[in-house]
Design a protein around this motif. Structure first.
Motif, PDB file in Angstrom:
ATOM      1  N   MET A  12      -8.194  29.738 -10.464  1.00 10.54           N
ATOM      2  CA  MET A  12      -7.616  31.018 -10.092  1.00 10.54           C
ATOM      3  C   MET A  12      -8.669  31.956  -9.505  1.00 10.54           C
ATOM      4  SD  MET A  12      -5.228  33.548 -12.425  1.00 10.54           S
ATOM      5  CE  MET A  12      -6.461  33.949 -13.681  1.00 10.54           C
ATOM      6  N   ILE A  13      -8.308  32.645  -8.424  1.00 15.73           N
ATOM      7  CA  ILE A  13      -9.143  33.708  -7.891  1.00 15.73           C
ATOM      8  C   ILE A  13      -8.436  35.037  -8.120  1.00 15.73           C
ATOM      9  CG2 ILE A  13     -10.045  32.155  -6.121  1.00 15.73           C
ATOM     10  CD1 ILE A  13      -8.429  33.927  -4.083  1.00 15.73           C
ATOM     11  N   ALA A  14      -9.179  36.129  -8.006  1.00 19.60           N
ATOM     12  CA  ALA A  14      -8.602  37.461  -8.186  1.00 19.60           C
ATOM     13  C   ALA A  14      -8.678  38.242  -6.885  1.00 19.60           C
ATOM     14  CB  ALA A  14      -9.342  38.224  -9.284  1.00 19.60           C
ATOM     15  N   MET A  15      -7.646  39.006  -6.616  1.00 23.59           N
ATOM     16  CA  MET A  15      -7.611  39.933  -5.492  1.00 23.59           C
ATOM     17  C   MET A  15      -7.382  41.341  -6.054  1.00 23.59           C
ATOM     18  SD  MET A  15      -7.995  38.152  -2.656  1.00 23.59           S
ATOM     19  CE  MET A  15      -7.265  39.075  -1.309  1.00 23.59           C
ATOM     20  N   ILE A  16      -8.389  42.203  -5.894  1.00 33.21           N
ATOM     21  CA  ILE A  16      -8.303  43.573  -6.401  1.00 33.21           C
ATOM     22  C   ILE A  16      -7.907  44.497  -5.261  1.00 33.21           C
ATOM     23  CG2 ILE A  16      -9.517  45.477  -7.495  1.00 33.21           C
ATOM     24  CD1 ILE A  16     -11.383  43.468  -8.794  1.00 33.21           C
ATOM     25  N   LEU A  17      -6.776  45.155  -5.402  1.00 30.87           N
ATOM     26  CA  LEU A  17      -6.316  46.102  -4.391  1.00 30.87           C
ATOM     27  C   LEU A  17      -6.950  47.452  -4.691  1.00 30.87           C
ATOM     28  CD1 LEU A  17      -2.562  45.030  -4.240  1.00 30.87           C
ATOM     29  CD2 LEU A  17      -4.528  44.134  -2.974  1.00 30.87           C
ATOM     30  N   ALA A  18      -7.911  47.836  -3.867  1.00 30.49           N
ATOM     31  CA  ALA A  18      -8.726  49.021  -4.152  1.00 30.49           C
ATOM     32  C   ALA A  18      -8.752  49.980  -2.966  1.00 30.49           C
ATOM     33  CB  ALA A  18     -10.154  48.589  -4.502  1.00 30.49           C
ATOM     34  N   GLY A  19      -7.663  50.020  -2.216  1.00 25.99           N
ATOM     35  CA  GLY A  19      -7.678  50.837  -1.005  1.00 25.99           C
ATOM     36  C   GLY A  19      -6.926  52.136  -1.102  1.00 25.99           C
ATOM     37  N   GLY A  20      -6.409  52.455  -2.293  1.00 28.47           N
ATOM     38  CA  GLY A  20      -5.573  53.636  -2.416  1.00 28.47           C
ATOM     39  C   GLY A  20      -6.326  54.949  -2.254  1.00 28.47           C
ATOM     40  N   GLN A  21      -5.672  55.915  -1.609  1.00 23.66           N
ATOM     41  CA  GLN A  21      -6.289  57.227  -1.410  1.00 23.66           C
ATOM     42  C   GLN A  21      -6.273  58.048  -2.688  1.00 23.66           C
ATOM     43  OE1 GLN A  21      -4.639  59.431   1.849  1.00 23.66           O
ATOM     44  NE2 GLN A  21      -5.861  61.253   1.452  1.00 23.66           N
ATOM     45  N   GLY A  22      -5.236  57.882  -3.502  1.00 26.24           N
ATOM     46  CA  GLY A  22      -5.175  58.638  -4.750  1.00 26.24           C
ATOM     47  C   GLY A  22      -4.999  60.121  -4.529  1.00 26.24           C
ATOM     48  N   TYR A 127      -3.843  29.291  -8.193  1.00 24.35           N
ATOM     49  CA  TYR A 127      -3.239  30.547  -8.646  1.00 24.35           C
ATOM     50  C   TYR A 127      -4.007  31.729  -8.068  1.00 24.35           C
ATOM     51  CZ  TYR A 127      -1.516  27.263 -12.179  1.00 24.35           C
ATOM     52  OH  TYR A 127      -0.969  26.185 -12.812  1.00 24.35           O
ATOM     53  N   VAL A 128      -3.267  32.807  -7.779  1.00 23.37           N
ATOM     54  CA  VAL A 128      -3.889  34.055  -7.327  1.00 23.37           C
ATOM     55  C   VAL A 128      -3.500  35.161  -8.295  1.00 23.37           C
ATOM     56  CG1 VAL A 128      -3.908  35.832  -5.537  1.00 23.37           C
ATOM     57  CG2 VAL A 128      -4.026  33.419  -4.897  1.00 23.37           C
ATOM     58  N   LEU A 129      -4.517  35.829  -8.815  1.00 21.23           N
ATOM     59  CA  LEU A 129      -4.333  36.963  -9.717  1.00 21.23           C
ATOM     60  C   LEU A 129      -4.463  38.240  -8.895  1.00 21.23           C
ATOM     61  CD1 LEU A 129      -4.331  38.273 -12.641  1.00 21.23           C
ATOM     62  CD2 LEU A 129      -6.819  37.989 -12.581  1.00 21.23           C
ATOM     63  N   MET A 146      -3.090  30.942 -19.125  1.00 25.50           N
ATOM     64  CA  MET A 146      -2.637  29.883 -20.021  1.00 25.50           C
ATOM     65  C   MET A 146      -1.150  30.027 -20.322  1.00 25.50           C
ATOM     66  SD  MET A 146      -5.919  29.729 -22.621  1.00 25.50           S
ATOM     67  CE  MET A 146      -5.157  28.496 -23.683  1.00 25.50           C
ATOM     68  N   GLU A 147      -0.685  31.259 -20.533  1.00 29.28           N
ATOM     69  CA  GLU A 147       0.736  31.493 -20.790  1.00 29.28           C
ATOM     70  C   GLU A 147       1.565  31.187 -19.541  1.00 29.28           C
ATOM     71  OE1 GLU A 147       3.874  32.713 -23.422  1.00 29.28           O
ATOM     72  OE2 GLU A 147       1.797  32.098 -23.715  1.00 29.28           O
ATOM     73  N   HIS A 148       1.041  31.565 -18.394  1.00 31.18           N
ATOM     74  CA  HIS A 148       1.715  31.286 -17.117  1.00 31.18           C
ATOM     75  C   HIS A 148       1.953  29.783 -16.958  1.00 31.18           C
ATOM     76  CE1 HIS A 148       2.529  31.918 -12.759  1.00 31.18           C
ATOM     77  NE2 HIS A 148       1.881  30.774 -12.603  1.00 31.18           N
ATOM     78  N   LYS A 149       0.941  28.987 -17.253  1.00 35.44           N
ATOM     79  CA  LYS A 149       1.045  27.538 -17.113  1.00 35.44           C
ATOM     80  C   LYS A 149       1.959  26.944 -18.185  1.00 35.44           C
ATOM     81  CE  LYS A 149      -2.958  25.524 -16.218  1.00 35.44           C
ATOM     82  NZ  LYS A 149      -4.406  25.221 -16.344  1.00 35.44           N
ATOM     83  N   LYS A 150       1.850  27.466 -19.388  1.00 31.88           N
ATOM     84  CA  LYS A 150       2.683  26.980 -20.493  1.00 31.88           C
ATOM     85  C   LYS A 150       4.164  27.169 -20.187  1.00 31.88           C
ATOM     86  CE  LYS A 150       3.522  27.776 -25.441  1.00 31.88           C
ATOM     87  NZ  LYS A 150       3.104  28.585 -26.633  1.00 31.88           N
ATOM     88  N   LYS A 151       4.507  28.321 -19.560  1.00 30.09           N
ATOM     89  CA  LYS A 151       5.913  28.623 -19.267  1.00 30.09           C
ATOM     90  C   LYS A 151       6.364  28.056 -17.923  1.00 30.09           C
ATOM     91  CE  LYS A 151       6.854  31.253 -22.912  1.00 30.09           C
ATOM     92  NZ  LYS A 151       7.045  32.700 -22.778  1.00 30.09           N
ATOM     93  N   ILE A 202       0.209  37.111 -11.676  1.00 28.03           N
ATOM     94  CA  ILE A 202      -0.314  35.788 -11.369  1.00 28.03           C
ATOM     95  C   ILE A 202       0.755  35.045 -10.578  1.00 28.03           C
ATOM     96  CG2 ILE A 202      -1.019  33.537 -12.253  1.00 28.03           C
ATOM     97  CD1 ILE A 202      -2.308  34.903 -14.596  1.00 28.03           C
ATOM     98  N   PHE A 203       0.388  34.632  -9.371  1.00 26.50           N
ATOM     99  CA  PHE A 203       1.287  33.879  -8.498  1.00 26.50           C
ATOM    100  C   PHE A 203       0.795  32.449  -8.351  1.00 26.50           C
ATOM    101  CE2 PHE A 203       1.915  38.228  -6.959  1.00 26.50           C
ATOM    102  CZ  PHE A 203       3.286  38.289  -6.734  1.00 26.50           C
ATOM    103  N   ASN A 204       1.722  31.498  -8.257  1.00 25.07           N
ATOM    104  CA  ASN A 204       1.390  30.176  -7.744  1.00 25.07           C
ATOM    105  C   ASN A 204       1.152  30.358  -6.248  1.00 25.07           C
ATOM    106  OD1 ASN A 204       1.949  29.318 -10.312  1.00 25.07           O
ATOM    107  ND2 ASN A 204       3.829  28.226  -9.777  1.00 25.07           N
ATOM    108  N   TRP A 205      -0.072  30.130  -5.805  1.00 25.34           N
ATOM    109  CA  TRP A 205      -0.433  30.516  -4.448  1.00 25.34           C
ATOM    110  C   TRP A 205       0.393  29.808  -3.380  1.00 25.34           C
ATOM    111  CZ3 TRP A 205      -1.496  33.899  -1.272  1.00 25.34           C
ATOM    112  CH2 TRP A 205      -2.021  33.636  -0.002  1.00 25.34           C
ATOM    113  N   GLY A 206       0.643  28.528  -3.537  1.00 24.47           N
ATOM    114  CA  GLY A 206       1.410  27.816  -2.523  1.00 24.47           C
ATOM    115  C   GLY A 206       2.766  28.445  -2.279  1.00 24.47           C
ATOM    116  N   ARG A 207       3.439  28.823  -3.358  1.00 19.43           N
ATOM    117  CA  ARG A 207       4.767  29.430  -3.235  1.00 19.43           C
ATOM    118  C   ARG A 207       4.693  30.819  -2.609  1.00 19.43           C
ATOM    119  NH1 ARG A 207       9.544  29.270  -1.545  1.00 19.43           N
ATOM    120  NH2 ARG A 207      11.174  30.256  -2.796  1.00 19.43           N
ATOM    121  N   LEU A 208       3.773  31.650  -3.080  1.00 15.51           N
ATOM    122  CA  LEU A 208       3.643  32.999  -2.522  1.00 15.51           C
ATOM    123  C   LEU A 208       3.270  32.932  -1.046  1.00 15.51           C
ATOM    124  CD1 LEU A 208       3.557  36.093  -2.806  1.00 15.51           C
ATOM    125  CD2 LEU A 208       1.151  35.875  -3.484  1.00 15.51           C
ATOM    126  N   ARG A 209       2.346  32.047  -0.707  1.00 18.87           N
ATOM    127  CA  ARG A 209       1.921  31.923   0.682  1.00 18.87           C
ATOM    128  C   ARG A 209       3.099  31.575   1.580  1.00 18.87           C
ATOM    129  NH1 ARG A 209       0.140  29.129   4.909  1.00 18.87           N
ATOM    130  NH2 ARG A 209      -1.966  29.582   5.749  1.00 18.87           N
TER     131      ARG A 209
END
Length: 387
Positions: A12-22, A127-129, A146-151, A202-209
């Motif tokens: 799994m890799i992580a993508m942090i969305l940090a572009g908000g002006q706030g 997976y993409v977080l 782990m819960e994502h995979k279990k379910k 957490i997304f299954n990357w293939g499906r989200l893509r």
């Protein structure tokens, strides 16, 4: 650490969305993005998400920027301060637009991921977080995976129980007895449950893509995870699971919530324990965290960072690096960011003072009714002598 654990963490890799002006933070985000706003004496808001990634064993982190990215880019760098700059790991600062769409800035959370498909494909994760860079919390993303995979989930959404009277402020996930999400309500007037989305997915990357590329090839309407992607997953019968989180979590998107989180930070029993060596919060300057002063001389129940000059009285407040508090000043329930100078006989109550701000002698700011805010490098009152 066994081999299975190592392999699992690299899935799994992580993508942090940090572009908000706030914009709701007003003066404090006039020249920097919300995730770069200082917090807790030595940190910036994004430090908590980055530290969670490091502590969860996530080796590749993409940080998507947009609004005023310079301070954020300088702070994050290559991720060295979070231990995320090794041969098989790293932090990558991603541009606010993709080459495939010219200079088009992202129009929502899902669009930001779509614009960075090339980066994600290079890492080829299973997976993409997807994370936000403007929340204060500690969370083990490995346990969520782990819960994502279990379910056998296609999408997992982290949720937090909130008081029902406040649920209308959030995206609400209604679930069955197995925590499968059956309905999503965006800020409902009459919420059916109190399970609020934390904006952690957490997304299954293939499906989200596949979903994103198909949509953008057709009509480009799937811009936001909450408004578009999650409803599309539910409508198509995808297995969407709610991952329940019961720890401290704070969205610091308003002046009131930022002030509240800083005040709670003074009490580890109410908020996060920055002294926890098993789950450290890292930052660009890791010399030491601010030191808590229960009661000594003119300071009581406060966090005071290195290089501060304190000649006034400090009560239940946070002082960042190199803050100057001159004689006769009285500071109560306030947050003073780095480099600020507070003049003689200044009175501050329930205030947030931006970096390098100057308050002239005798200034009075009382935030009893509304938190008082002084912006970065703003000057209030007469300029202070340099003595």
């Amino acid at each position: 650490m066994d081999l299975f654990t190592v392999v699992m963490k690299n899935e799994m890799i992580a993508m942090i969305l940090a572009g908000g002006q706030g914009t709701r933070l007003g003066k404090l985000t006039k020249s920097i993005a919300k995730p770069a706003v200082p917090f807790g004496g030595r940190y910036r808001i994004i430090d908590f998400t980055l530290s969670n990634c490091a502590n969860s064993g996530i080796n590749h982190v993409g940080v998507v920027t947009q609004y005023e990215p310079l301070a954020l880019n300088t702070h994050v760098g290559n991720g060295a301060n979070w231990g995320l700059n090794g041969i098989n790991s790293g932090v990558t600062i991603l541009q606010p637009y993709s080459s495939s769409e010219g200079s088009k800035w992202f129009e929502g959370t899902a669009h930001a991921i779509y614009q960075n498909i090339d980066y994600i494909d290079q890492l080829n994760p299973q997976y993409v977080l997807v994370l936000s860079g403007d929340h204060i919390y500690k969370m083990d993303y490995e346990e969520m995976l782990m819960e994502h995979k279990k379910k056998h989930a296609s999408l997992s959404v982290a949720v937090l129980e909130v008081p029902l009277k406040e649920a209308s402020r959030f995206g609400i996930m209604n679930t069955d007895d197995n925590n499968r999400i059956i309905e999503f309500e965006e800020k409902p007037e009459n919420p059916k449950s109190n399970l609020a989305s934390m904006g952690i997915y957490i997304f299954n990357w293939g499906r989200l893509r596949n979903i994103l590329t198909t949509n953008y090839a057709k009509d480009s309407t799937m811009n936001d995870f909450g408004k578009h992607v999650i409803p599309a997953y539910l409508e198509s019968g995808e297995n969407v699971i709610a991952y329940r989180f019961d720890g401290y979590w704070k969205d610091v998107g308003t002046i009131d919530s930022l002030w509240e989180a800083n005040m709670e930070f003074l009490n580890p029993e109410m908020a996060l324990d920055i002294r926890d060596k098993d789950w450290r919060i890292y930052s660009r300057n890791n010399i030491s965290p601010p030191h808590f002063i229960a009661e000594t001389g003119s300071a009581k129940e406060s966090l005071i960072a290195d290089g501060c000059y304190v000649a006034g009285e400090i009560n239940h407040s946070i002082l960042s690096d190199d803050v100057q508090i001159k004689e006769g000043a009285k500071i109560t329930d306030s947050v003073i960011m780095s480099g600020a100078t507070i003049g003689k006989n200044v009175i501050l109550n329930r205030a947030i003072i931006g970096e390098n701000a100057i308050l002239g002698d005798g200034a009075i700011l009382d935030g009893t009714d509304e938190i008082a805010v002084v912006g970065y490098s703003e000057v209030i009152g007469v300029t202070i002598d340099e003595d």
